[in-house]
Design an enzyme around this catalytic site. Structure first.
Site, short mmCIF file in Angstrom:
data_model
loop_
_atom_site.label_atom_id
_atom_site.label_comp_id
_atom_site.label_asym_id
_atom_site.label_seq_id
_atom_site.Cartn_x
_atom_site.Cartn_y
_atom_site.Cartn_z
CD GLU A 127 -0.32 6.10 -12.63
OE1 GLU A 127 -1.53 6.00 -12.40
OE2 GLU A 127 0.52 5.36 -12.10
CD GLU A 232 5.69 4.09 -10.02
OE1 GLU A 232 4.85 3.17 -10.10
OE2 GLU A 232 5.37 5.29 -9.92
O1 G3I Z 1 -3.66 3.46 3.90
C1 G3I Z 1 -4.29 2.23 4.21
C2 G3I Z 1 -3.93 1.82 5.58
O2 G3I Z 1 -4.39 2.78 6.48
C3 G3I Z 1 -4.50 0.43 5.84
O3 G3I Z 1 -4.01 -0.02 7.06
C4 G3I Z 1 -4.11 -0.56 4.75
C5 G3I Z 1 -4.76 -1.91 4.92
O4 G3I Z 1 -4.85 -2.58 3.69
O5 G3I Z 1 -4.48 -0.04 3.51
C6 G3I Z 1 -3.77 1.15 3.29
O6 G3I Z 1 -3.83 1.65 2.00
C7 G3I Z 1 -3.20 0.86 0.99
C8 G3I Z 1 -1.87 1.48 0.60
O7 G3I Z 1 -1.37 0.85 -0.54
C9 G3I Z 1 -0.83 1.39 1.71
O8 G3I Z 1 -0.53 0.06 2.00
C10 G3I Z 1 -4.18 0.86 -0.17
O9 G3I Z 1 -5.33 0.14 0.18
C11 G3I Z 1 -3.54 0.28 -1.39
O10 G3I Z 1 -4.40 0.48 -2.50
C12 G3I Z 1 -2.23 0.99 -1.65
O11 G3I Z 1 -1.66 0.43 -2.82
C13 G3I Z 1 -0.65 1.20 -3.41
C14 G3I Z 1 -1.08 1.65 -4.80
O12 G3I Z 1 -0.04 2.37 -5.42
C15 G3I Z 1 -2.32 2.54 -4.73
O13 G3I Z 1 -2.70 2.93 -5.98
C16 G3I Z 1 0.61 0.35 -3.53
O14 G3I Z 1 1.09 0.05 -2.21
C17 G3I Z 1 1.68 1.09 -4.30
O15 G3I Z 1 2.75 0.23 -4.58
C18 G3I Z 1 1.10 1.58 -5.63
O16 G3I Z 1 2.09 2.32 -6.31
C19 G3I Z 1 1.70 2.83 -7.59
C20 G3I Z 1 2.44 4.14 -7.78
O17 G3I Z 1 2.17 5.02 -6.72
C21 G3I Z 1 2.09 4.79 -9.12
N1 G3I Z 1 2.29 3.87 -10.21
C22 G3I Z 1 1.66 2.56 -10.09
C23 G3I Z 1 2.07 1.91 -8.76
C24 G3I Z 1 1.49 0.52 -8.65
O18 G3I Z 1 0.10 0.55 -8.58
#
Ligand code: G3I
Length: 330
Positions: A127, A232
């Site tokens: 990105e 994705e």
């Molecule tokens: O790491 C913490 C964890 O320690 C905690 O227990 C948990 C409780 O909510 O939060 C965890 O972090 C979260 C992480 O996912 C793991 O579940 C973050 O808050 C959350 O923001 C994160 O979201 C991910 C997101 O990327 C972050 O930008 C999504 O799962 C994931 O599907 C998403 O994937 C991205 C690709 O990498 C890039 N392209 C877009 C795509 C969708 O946004």
């Protein structure tokens, strides 16, 4: 499945740890590639300067190796999910170019080096292009300058000369953004930087982008001579709703997906896979961003239905529709 086209899925940690046994079963039977939904991003793997975390990451890689699946690494350089220390310089100042390049190199060498020969390909940079086609003014760009993308690819190549290296982004059906990505890739090629593929994330909706826009983007991207991957894929069925929106509007399928939408989703997937199959000589991989609707990042407090398995882990009409298209293409 058409020869040469790999079909994969992003795993969450409960899946790659083997805790979610029902999911593991489906993944092992139905897919030949895995991506880590979060585990190999900068923050989880390298939370502080002198500390790398590899336990769950190793289990993820081993999950794929044990099952002879193609294992993809996601992602080395991104503006999101990167630990704050990375961009901090001395005494609260912003980090300088040389320090950030040294940090980037150390990160890439350590992580890519660890999985050398086991991770097939890496989303090296994720990105980096803005909607208008210019380089995003990310902390990487701000501190290093416009050659940070080339540097990331060079470091990745040094760390594992055998791994495939990709540039990954979304909204590539939008002409201005796509043009920016193609410019970036051509610039890398002109500098002699090795890059193998472009990842088009494929976070789409039921009606948009139109199927002809999806095909046009594919034709354009493949004109670079690189492999094109859909990295994705999911189909968002919910309206774009702001904070405080009426729940009935924001979350219309809270008690289930009506059959007409279920069928529309199946048709949408069939149409999309029809395009992939038509251009099968260019499309080397399609990866779903999650296994079942229960696993999707697109729920975020609502009920979404973007994937091929439902919340009970039963295959949806969309699953059968995709399988039909792939079977016909064999
Ligand atoms: O790491 C913490 C964890 O320690 C905690 O227990 C948990 C409780 O909510 O939060 C965890 O972090 C979260 C992480 O996912 C793991 O579940 C973050 O808050 C959350 O923001 C994160 O979201 C991910 C997101 O990327 C972050 O930008 C999504 O799962 C994931 O599907 C998403 O994937 C991205 C690709 O990498 C890039 N392209 C877009 C795509 C969708 O946004």
């Amino acid at each position: 499945m058409p020869k040469g086209m790999v079909i994969g899925v992003a795993l969450n940690q409960r899946q790659s740890d083997g805790v979610d046994a029902a999911a593991v079963d489906i993944v092992a039977k139905q897919f030949n590639q895995i991506s880590p939904e979060n585990l190999l991003k900068f923050q989880p793997v390298h939370p502080s300067e002198d500390r790398y975390v590899f336990e769950a990451q190793d289990r993820f890689v081993q999950f794929g190796v044990d099952r002879k699946m193609q294992v993809i690494g996601h992602t080395l350089v991104w503006h999101s999910q990167t630990s704050a220390w990375v961009f901090q310089g001395k005494d609260g100042a912003a980090v300088d170019r040389d320090t950030l390049l040294a940090r980037m190199r150390d990160h890439i060498h350590t992580v890519v080096g660890r999985y050398k020969g086991r991770i097939h390909g890496w989303d090296v940079v994720n990105e980096a292009i803005d909607e208008d086609g210019s380089l995003r003014k990310s902390p990487w760009f701000n501190a290093i300058g416009e050659d940070y993308v080339a540097k990331a690819f060079e470091f990745a190549r040094e760390a594992d000369p055998g791994a495939e290296l990709y540039y990954n982004d979304f909204n590539l059906e939008k002409p201005a953004k796509r043009a920016g990505v193609i410019r970036l890739v051509k610039d890398l090629q002109a500098r002699g930087v090795r890059i193998h593929g472009i990842g088009n994330q494929g976070h789409w909706r039921l009606e948009t982008p139109g199927i002809s826009e999806i095909e046009e983007a594919l034709v354009d991207l493949r004109s670079t001579g690189l492999k094109v991957m859909y990295t994705e894929v999911d189909i968002n069925l919910l309206p774009q709703a702001g904070r405080g929106a009426d729940p009935a509007v924001a979350n219309p399928y809270a008690s289930g997906l009506p059959d007409d939408k279920q069928q529309a989703l199946a048709r949408r997937y069939a149409e999309i896979f029809g395009v992939f199959v038509k251009h099968r000589d260019a499309v080397s991989r399609v990866t779903f961003w999650g296994l079942s609707d229960a696993d999707s990042w697109l729920n975020r407090g609502r009920m979404n239905y973007p994937l091929l398995w439902d919340r009970q882990r039963q295959p949806k009409p969309a699953f059968h529709a995709v399988v039909e298209v792939l079977k016909r293409a064999r």
